[in-house]
Design a protein around this motif. Structure first.
Motif, PDB file in Angstrom:
ATOM      1  N   GLN A 119     106.584  13.473 112.386  1.00  0.00           N
ATOM      2  CA  GLN A 119     105.688  13.550 113.534  1.00  0.00           C
ATOM      3  C   GLN A 119     105.842  12.395 114.513  1.00  0.00           C
ATOM      4  N   LYS A 120     106.718  11.430 114.202  1.00  0.00           N
ATOM      5  CA  LYS A 120     106.908  10.311 115.127  1.00  0.00           C
ATOM      6  C   LYS A 120     107.453  10.798 116.463  1.00  0.00           C
ATOM      7  N   GLN A 121     108.556  11.522 116.426  1.00  0.00           N
ATOM      8  CA  GLN A 121     109.163  12.077 117.632  1.00  0.00           C
ATOM      9  C   GLN A 121     109.627  13.497 117.326  1.00  0.00           C
ATOM     10  N   PRO A 122     108.683  14.422 117.190  1.00  0.00           N
ATOM     11  CA  PRO A 122     109.051  15.786 116.801  1.00  0.00           C
ATOM     12  C   PRO A 122     109.941  16.453 117.841  1.00  0.00           C
ATOM     13  N   ARG A 123     110.985  17.089 117.358  1.00  0.00           N
ATOM     14  CA  ARG A 123     111.904  17.786 118.258  1.00  0.00           C
ATOM     15  C   ARG A 123     111.393  19.169 118.625  1.00  0.00           C
ATOM     16  N   ASP A 124     110.530  19.745 117.792  1.00  0.00           N
ATOM     17  CA  ASP A 124     109.960  21.056 118.071  1.00  0.00           C
ATOM     18  C   ASP A 124     108.675  21.200 117.258  1.00  0.00           C
ATOM     19  N   PRO A 125     107.862  22.219 117.568  1.00  0.00           N
ATOM     20  CA  PRO A 125     106.579  22.392 116.858  1.00  0.00           C
ATOM     21  C   PRO A 125     106.735  22.556 115.351  1.00  0.00           C
ATOM     22  N   GLN A 126     107.869  23.092 114.894  1.00  0.00           N
ATOM     23  CA  GLN A 126     108.049  23.311 113.462  1.00  0.00           C
ATOM     24  C   GLN A 126     107.973  22.005 112.685  1.00  0.00           C
ATOM     25  N   GLU A 127     108.433  20.914 113.281  1.00  0.00           N
ATOM     26  CA  GLU A 127     108.369  19.636 112.569  1.00  0.00           C
ATOM     27  C   GLU A 127     106.921  19.197 112.353  1.00  0.00           C
ATOM     28  N   LEU A 128     106.050  19.507 113.288  1.00  0.00           N
ATOM     29  CA  LEU A 128     104.632  19.195 113.100  1.00  0.00           C
ATOM     30  C   LEU A 128     104.004  20.133 112.069  1.00  0.00           C
ATOM     31  N   ILE A 129     104.436  21.384 112.068  1.00  0.00           N
ATOM     32  CA  ILE A 129     103.971  22.320 111.036  1.00  0.00           C
ATOM     33  C   ILE A 129     104.406  21.829 109.658  1.00  0.00           C
ATOM     34  N   ASP A 130     105.650  21.344 109.576  1.00  0.00           N
ATOM     35  CA  ASP A 130     106.135  20.797 108.308  1.00  0.00           C
ATOM     36  C   ASP A 130     105.320  19.580 107.888  1.00  0.00           C
ATOM     37  N   ALA A 131     104.991  18.716 108.869  1.00  0.00           N
ATOM     38  CA  ALA A 131     104.201  17.528 108.563  1.00  0.00           C
ATOM     39  C   ALA A 131     102.821  17.922 108.015  1.00  0.00           C
ATOM     40  N   LEU A 132     102.190  18.914 108.615  1.00  0.00           N
ATOM     41  CA  LEU A 132     100.884  19.369 108.131  1.00  0.00           C
ATOM     42  C   LEU A 132     100.981  19.920 106.711  1.00  0.00           C
ATOM     43  N   TYR A 133     102.039  20.659 106.440  1.00  0.00           N
ATOM     44  CA  TYR A 133     102.255  21.197 105.093  1.00  0.00           C
ATOM     45  C   TYR A 133     102.383  20.051 104.077  1.00  0.00           C
ATOM     46  N   ALA A 140      98.781  14.634 113.472  1.00  0.00           N
ATOM     47  CA  ALA A 140      99.700  15.761 113.619  1.00  0.00           C
ATOM     48  C   ALA A 140      99.015  16.940 114.298  1.00  0.00           C
ATOM     49  N   LEU A 141      97.778  17.223 113.915  1.00  0.00           N
ATOM     50  CA  LEU A 141      97.030  18.315 114.542  1.00  0.00           C
ATOM     51  C   LEU A 141      96.825  18.061 116.033  1.00  0.00           C
ATOM     52  N   ARG A 142      96.515  16.815 116.375  1.00  0.00           N
ATOM     53  CA  ARG A 142      96.287  16.482 117.788  1.00  0.00           C
ATOM     54  C   ARG A 142      97.544  16.640 118.619  1.00  0.00           C
ATOM     55  N   ARG A 143      98.704  16.416 117.997  1.00  0.00           N
ATOM     56  CA  ARG A 143      99.962  16.455 118.741  1.00  0.00           C
ATOM     57  C   ARG A 143     100.582  17.843 118.804  1.00  0.00           C
ATOM     58  N   MET A 144      99.989  18.820 118.112  1.00  0.00           N
ATOM     59  CA  MET A 144     100.543  20.174 118.162  1.00  0.00           C
ATOM     60  C   MET A 144     100.574  20.651 119.608  1.00  0.00           C
ATOM     61  N   PRO A 145     101.713  21.151 120.090  1.00  0.00           N
ATOM     62  CA  PRO A 145     101.776  21.647 121.475  1.00  0.00           C
ATOM     63  C   PRO A 145     100.706  22.703 121.722  1.00  0.00           C
ATOM     64  N   GLY A 146      99.998  22.548 122.818  1.00  0.00           N
ATOM     65  CA  GLY A 146      98.954  23.500 123.161  1.00  0.00           C
ATOM     66  C   GLY A 146      97.817  23.533 122.172  1.00  0.00           C
ATOM     67  N   SER A 147      97.503  22.379 121.594  1.00  0.00           N
ATOM     68  CA  SER A 147      96.424  22.328 120.605  1.00  0.00           C
ATOM     69  C   SER A 147      95.172  23.015 121.137  1.00  0.00           C
ATOM     70  N   GLY A 148      94.686  23.970 120.352  1.00  0.00           N
ATOM     71  CA  GLY A 148      93.488  24.683 120.743  1.00  0.00           C
ATOM     72  C   GLY A 148      92.272  24.074 120.078  1.00  0.00           C
ATOM     73  N   VAL A 149      91.139  24.731 120.265  1.00  0.00           N
ATOM     74  CA  VAL A 149      89.887  24.220 119.723  1.00  0.00           C
ATOM     75  C   VAL A 149      89.963  24.085 118.205  1.00  0.00           C
ATOM     76  N   GLU A 150      90.584  25.055 117.550  1.00  0.00           N
ATOM     77  CA  GLU A 150      90.644  25.023 116.085  1.00  0.00           C
ATOM     78  C   GLU A 150      91.368  23.780 115.585  1.00  0.00           C
ATOM     79  N   GLU A 151      92.528  23.485 116.194  1.00  0.00           N
ATOM     80  CA  GLU A 151      93.283  22.299 115.784  1.00  0.00           C
ATOM     81  C   GLU A 151      92.520  21.013 116.097  1.00  0.00           C
ATOM     82  N   LEU A 152      91.894  20.970 117.277  1.00  0.00           N
ATOM     83  CA  LEU A 152      91.170  19.759 117.670  1.00  0.00           C
ATOM     84  C   LEU A 152      89.948  19.524 116.781  1.00  0.00           C
ATOM     85  N   LEU A 153      89.245  20.585 116.434  1.00  0.00           N
ATOM     86  CA  LEU A 153      88.100  20.433 115.538  1.00  0.00           C
ATOM     87  C   LEU A 153      88.544  19.964 114.157  1.00  0.00           C
ATOM     88  N   ALA A 154      89.670  20.500 113.672  1.00  0.00           N
ATOM     89  CA  ALA A 154      90.187  20.059 112.376  1.00  0.00           C
ATOM     90  C   ALA A 154      90.612  18.584 112.440  1.00  0.00           C
TER      91      ALA A 154
END
Length: 348
Positions: free
Chosen positions: A47-61, A96-110
């Protein structure tokens, strides 16, 4: 009693290599806390310098798997898990949730919930820099949720202010500038009692100025231009017994931003600053010592800037903005023509 780790919003499958890494660690005989640390280290790198959203998904996992380990869900962790380790995992997960591209309310609340749970523990056991970083991220999440009524803007302000106890201008200039920019934008959105409205505007101006003490044209021109543009906006909004002085200073701030923003390199930002400068000029008398003489010269300058901004917005496929500034230019032109036949343009 063990606690279930929170599941990531809109959970998606991890990358095969990440899933394989988790499976190897599950089969390892290392203590659970060591395996959790390995997962967190990998998540942090992703999550330091994610190249695409999948890397943030991987970080959350990975964070979810680490939370399961420290909670003792595999039978090896201590009852209740390690509170500090859990807090650090939650803080990373929130980031990681905050940095998700297009973070919606669900991600921000989490993310908000993760930071809120982590911070009390980290304030007790974490180091100052670690805590300040989480407070800054927490403030950003609250700030983003406030317009929807899902967080209080004053809580975001307090989180930023707590982060500034560590992120000072001397040792952490970038964080210091970011926090003051965020504070200033928060101040401008705060709703205070009518008699205190001028105070929030003054605090916003002060925060932008503090940020500009450490952000220079030479070292970070883009940030410098953004701060100068925002300072100009705050000066225009600021209620004062010296309105002309504030507007003149706003024009100076916009001119400083225009040293960096150009029609060719940053056309939209350039046009925004032109429109902001035009708004300041249209409210300035030609001679601040004799405001009763009106402002036809300032109006002509403002009209020219608005036309230029409108042309750029149109070229950049922003028709709504183009229409707004072109309409304002037409209104000012009509006022100017009317004043020319009716005896002087008055300051709006």
């Amino acid at each position: 009693m063990t606690t279930q780790p929170p599941k990531s919003p809109a959970a998606r499958a991890p990358s095969p290599h990440v899933a394989a890494t988790v499976e190897r660690l599950r089969a390892s005989e290392q203590p659970a806390i060591q395996r959790a640390d390995a997962l967190v280290e990998l998540a942090t790198d992703l999550q330091k310098q994610p190249r695409d959203p999948q890397e943030l998904i991987d970080a959350l996992y990975l964070y979810d798997e680490a939370l399961a380990l420290v909670a003792g869900q595999d039978g090896e962790g201590s009852e209740g898990g390690d509170a500090v380790a859990r807090a650090r995992i939650l803080a990373g997960r929130g980031a990681a949730l905050r940095r998700m591209p297009g973070s919606g309310v669900e991600e921000l609340l989490a993310a908000r919930d993760a930071f809120a749970e982590a911070l009390p523990v980290l304030h007790e056991a974490g180091d100052a820099e670690e805590v300040a970083e989480v407070e800054m991220s927490y403030g950003l999440v609250l700030h983003a949720l406030a317009p929807a009524g899902m967080a209080a803007l004053k809580d975001a302000v307090q989180a930023y202010q707590r982060a500034l106890r560590t992120f000072d201008a001397q040792h952490y200039p970038r964080e210091f500038a970011t926090l003051h920019n965020n504070l200033a934008t928060a101040y401008l959105s705060l709703r205070l009692a009518p008699e205190k409205e001028g105070l929030r505007e003054a605090m916003a101006v002060q925060s932008f100025r503090q940020a500009l003490e450490v952000v220079t044209l030479e070292e970070d021109p883009s940030e410098y231009a953004m701060l100068q543009n925002n300072l100009g906006n705050a000066l225009q909004a600021m209620r004062s017994s010296h309105p002309w002085e504030n507007l003149l200073r706003a024009v100076e701030a916009y001119d400083a931003a225009l040293e960096v923003r150009t029609e060719y390199d940053t056309p939209v930002e350039f046009a925004n600053t032109l429109a902001n400068k035009a708004n300041a000029l249209m409210n300035l008398p030609d001679d601040v010592d004799a405001p009763e003489r009106g402002n036809p010269d300032r109006l002509r300058q403002a009209i020219a800037l608005l036309h230029k901004a409108g042309d750029i917005f149109a070229r950049c496929y922003l028709p709504d903005r183009a229409q707004i500034v072109k309409r304002l230019a037409a209104e000012l032109d009509a006022d100017l023509r009317g004043a020319a036949t009716g005896g002087g343009a008055e300051v709006p």
